[in-house]
Scaffold this motif. Structure first.
Motif, PDB file in Angstrom:
ATOM      1  N   PHE A  67       4.025   6.428   1.812  1.00  0.00           N
ATOM      2  CA  PHE A  67       3.039   7.338   0.017  1.00  0.00           C
ATOM      3  C   PHE A  67       4.254   7.696  -0.117  1.00  0.00           C
ATOM      4  O   PHE A  67       4.565   8.569   0.105  1.00  0.00           O
ATOM      5  CB  PHE A  67       2.738   8.136   1.172  1.00  0.00           C
ATOM      6  N   VAL A  68       3.249   7.869  -1.781  1.00  0.00           N
ATOM      7  CA  VAL A  68       4.211   9.034  -3.004  1.00  0.00           C
ATOM      8  C   VAL A  68       3.105   8.434  -3.810  1.00  0.00           C
ATOM      9  O   VAL A  68       1.877   7.719  -4.854  1.00  0.00           O
ATOM     10  CB  VAL A  68       5.987   7.963  -2.834  1.00  0.00           C
ATOM     11  N   ASN A 108       7.262  -1.958  -3.325  1.00  0.00           N
ATOM     12  CA  ASN A 108       7.044  -3.186  -2.422  1.00  0.00           C
ATOM     13  C   ASN A 108       7.394  -2.475  -0.949  1.00  0.00           C
ATOM     14  O   ASN A 108       6.415  -3.734   0.010  1.00  0.00           O
ATOM     15  CB  ASN A 108       7.455  -4.535  -3.111  1.00  0.00           C
ATOM     16  N   ASP A 109       8.135  -1.939  -0.649  1.00  0.00           N
ATOM     17  CA  ASP A 109       7.980  -1.225   0.514  1.00  0.00           C
ATOM     18  C   ASP A 109       6.848  -0.895   1.217  1.00  0.00           C
ATOM     19  O   ASP A 109       6.770   0.060   2.589  1.00  0.00           O
ATOM     20  CB  ASP A 109       9.789  -1.202   1.073  1.00  0.00           C
ATOM     21  N   LEU A 110       6.813   0.084   0.029  1.00  0.00           N
ATOM     22  CA  LEU A 110       5.970   1.709  -0.046  1.00  0.00           C
ATOM     23  C   LEU A 110       4.058   0.642   0.717  1.00  0.00           C
ATOM     24  O   LEU A 110       3.711  -0.635  -0.095  1.00  0.00           O
ATOM     25  CB  LEU A 110       5.317   1.710  -0.739  1.00  0.00           C
ATOM     26  N   GLN A 111       3.272   2.096   0.979  1.00  0.00           N
ATOM     27  CA  GLN A 111       1.696   1.642   1.593  1.00  0.00           C
ATOM     28  C   GLN A 111       1.219   1.658   0.381  1.00  0.00           C
ATOM     29  O   GLN A 111      -0.468   1.003   0.071  1.00  0.00           O
ATOM     30  CB  GLN A 111       1.491   2.166   2.607  1.00  0.00           C
ATOM     31  N   LEU A 124     -10.751   7.319  -7.725  1.00  0.00           N
ATOM     32  CA  LEU A 124      -9.203   6.721  -7.498  1.00  0.00           C
ATOM     33  C   LEU A 124     -10.004   5.170  -8.380  1.00  0.00           C
ATOM     34  O   LEU A 124     -10.752   4.665  -8.396  1.00  0.00           O
ATOM     35  CB  LEU A 124      -9.257   6.210  -6.446  1.00  0.00           C
ATOM     36  N   ARG A 125      -9.019   4.459  -8.965  1.00  0.00           N
ATOM     37  CA  ARG A 125      -8.547   2.944  -8.911  1.00  0.00           C
ATOM     38  C   ARG A 125      -7.750   2.084  -8.866  1.00  0.00           C
ATOM     39  O   ARG A 125      -6.827   2.598  -9.712  1.00  0.00           O
ATOM     40  CB  ARG A 125      -9.305   3.335 -10.723  1.00  0.00           C
ATOM     41  N   GLN A 126      -8.006   0.770  -8.673  1.00  0.00           N
ATOM     42  CA  GLN A 126      -6.640   0.316  -7.183  1.00  0.00           C
ATOM     43  C   GLN A 126      -6.592  -0.829  -8.855  1.00  0.00           C
ATOM     44  O   GLN A 126      -7.157  -1.168  -9.154  1.00  0.00           O
ATOM     45  CB  GLN A 126      -7.365   0.055  -6.153  1.00  0.00           C
ATOM     46  N   ILE A 127      -5.480  -0.474  -9.477  1.00  0.00           N
ATOM     47  CA  ILE A 127      -4.762  -1.184 -10.710  1.00  0.00           C
ATOM     48  C   ILE A 127      -5.066  -2.593 -10.448  1.00  0.00           C
ATOM     49  O   ILE A 127      -4.714  -3.403 -10.853  1.00  0.00           O
ATOM     50  CB  ILE A 127      -3.986  -0.496 -11.348  1.00  0.00           C
ATOM     51  N   PRO A 187       1.615  -3.468  -2.372  1.00  0.00           N
ATOM     52  CA  PRO A 187       1.719  -1.959  -1.302  1.00  0.00           C
ATOM     53  C   PRO A 187      -0.144  -2.122  -2.988  1.00  0.00           C
ATOM     54  O   PRO A 187      -0.399  -2.905  -3.511  1.00  0.00           O
ATOM     55  CB  PRO A 187       2.247  -0.739  -2.315  1.00  0.00           C
ATOM     56  N   GLN A 188      -1.461  -1.187  -2.208  1.00  0.00           N
ATOM     57  CA  GLN A 188      -1.923  -0.384  -2.497  1.00  0.00           C
ATOM     58  C   GLN A 188      -2.228   0.428  -4.211  1.00  0.00           C
ATOM     59  O   GLN A 188      -1.229   1.153  -3.704  1.00  0.00           O
ATOM     60  CB  GLN A 188      -3.451   0.118  -1.512  1.00  0.00           C
TER      61      GLN A 188
END
Length: 369
Positions: free
Chosen positions: A138-139, A160-163, A202-205, A185-186
């Motif tokens: 997470f970042v 791409n290794d993040l969630q 939140l807006r999932q781009i 990732p999301q």
């Protein structure tokens, strides 16, 4: 139960932070003030003074309660599916709400925290072994950081290794949104402010549906005032209604589209023009023409129109034919009175402490003879 965090490569136990034993260790000013906040939090301090960034006016101090901040962290954790033991990279300035709340999320959600000073490209501040694969789940980033990471050799694999990635602090432009859509990732764009204790929507781009709409976090309610601006009530506002200057279109009880700020409306020839609408059109045109520069839309006094819409770009002036092409193509995407009349150039934009463009200061400089 987690009991350590890492900051600038040094590991500190929660007990050492709580007791103040860390004060005997030589450290940078950034580490010092970050650990001072951590000390206050771990010792149960109930009130915190947080300053706004100053992007839309003079920075001001705001008093936030511990319970408000805890509620914000829990709401974010639930919305993003964050769980105890996940690894968070904290690379936003911990003197302001975005960085502070990353620390609070770490403590309240039981996340492993690695903290580094804010920079344009966080990957350069990480140890080489952190570059790929990433040890993080997470970042939180600002758009400038995301752009820099995407240009970095290992940047896209690292992302791409993040969630989960959340992006806030400034609008995500056309080019960046396009680049983010294929990521695994999301990836969320956030909506919120210091007064709401960080984001409340939140807006999932990179979502296949409703990618242009913000969704409220659990427990948040909204309504519009007479101007069409969003008002917010949530546990983070102590269940009081907060009035904003953000114009929105409500699509249902939990979703809305952000249109722009009410205080960024230009009255030109008696017609009110929303600045963000013009900026979106310019952004699209410049991206398609391969021009990557920071810019914003503003106005200058005009004896006939009252206010003349202009574009302010950072850097050296573009050739006249390129300026004309941008203005003409932008006009083709807008209504007659929305089209900017001219382009102006500033060598380097003034910035707020959180690296947002300080439009007011830049315009004052631009208007000097």
């Amino acid at each position: 139960m987690l009991d350590t965090l890492t900051i600038e490569g040094e590991t500190f136990t929660y007990d050492a932070i709580r007791s103040g034993a860390y004060a005997t260790t030589p450290m940078s000013p950034y580490t010092q003030h970050t650990l001072e906040f951590c000390n206050a939090w771990l010792n149960g301090q109930t009130q915190f003074t947080v300053h706004t960034s100053g992007s839309t006016g003079v920075p001001k101090p705001i008093q936030l309660g511990r319970t408000q901040m805890q509620q914000s962290a829990l709401m974010t954790g639930k919305a993003l599916g964050l769980t105890q033991g996940q690894r968070a990279l904290v690379c936003l300035n911990t003197q302001y709400i975005a960085g502070i709340m990353m620390l609070v999320r770490g403590f309240e959600l039981g996340l492993h925290m690695t903290i580094i000073p804010p920079s344009e490209n966080p990957l350069k501040n990480l140890k080489e072994t952190y570059s790929h694969p990433t040890p993080f789940d997470f970042v939180a980033l600002v758009p400038m950081q995301v752009q820099a990471i995407l240009k970095y050799p290992t940047g896209t694999p690292w992302l791409n290794d993040l969630q989960v990635v959340i992006i806030g602090g400034a609008p995500v432009n056309y080019a960046l949104a396009k680049a983010l859509k294929p990521l695994r990732p999301q990836v969320y764009v956030t909506y919120g402010m210091t007064e709401t204790v960080s984001h409340i929507a939140l807006r999932q781009i990179n979502s296949s549906s409703r990618a242009e709409e913000y969704q409220l976090l659990p427990g948040v309610h909204m309504r519009q005032d007479k101007r069409g601006c969003i008002e917010i009530q949530s546990p983070t506002t102590c269940h009081q209604w907060i009035t904003t200057n953000d114009l929105v279109q409500l699509t249902d009880a939990t979703h809305f589209k952000w249109l722009g700020r009410a205080d960024r409306v230009i009255n030109t020839g008696g017609v009110k023009v929303q600045v963000e609408t013009v900026e979106q059109a310019i952004d699209e045109v410049m991206t398609e023409q391969g021009i990557q520069r920071r810019f914003f839309v503003a106005s200058l006094p005009d004896h006939r129109l009252g206010e003349q819409i202009i574009v302010v770009l950072e850097g050296t002036p573009l050739p006249q034919n390129r300026q004309q092409a941008i203005l003409e193509n932008t006009a083709g995407l807008l209504k007659k009175y929305e089209a900017p009349k001219s382009m102006h150039f500033v060598a380097e934009f003034a910035e707020t402490p959180t690296a947002k463009i300080d439009r007011l200061h830049t315009i004052k400089h631009l208007r000097k003879p």
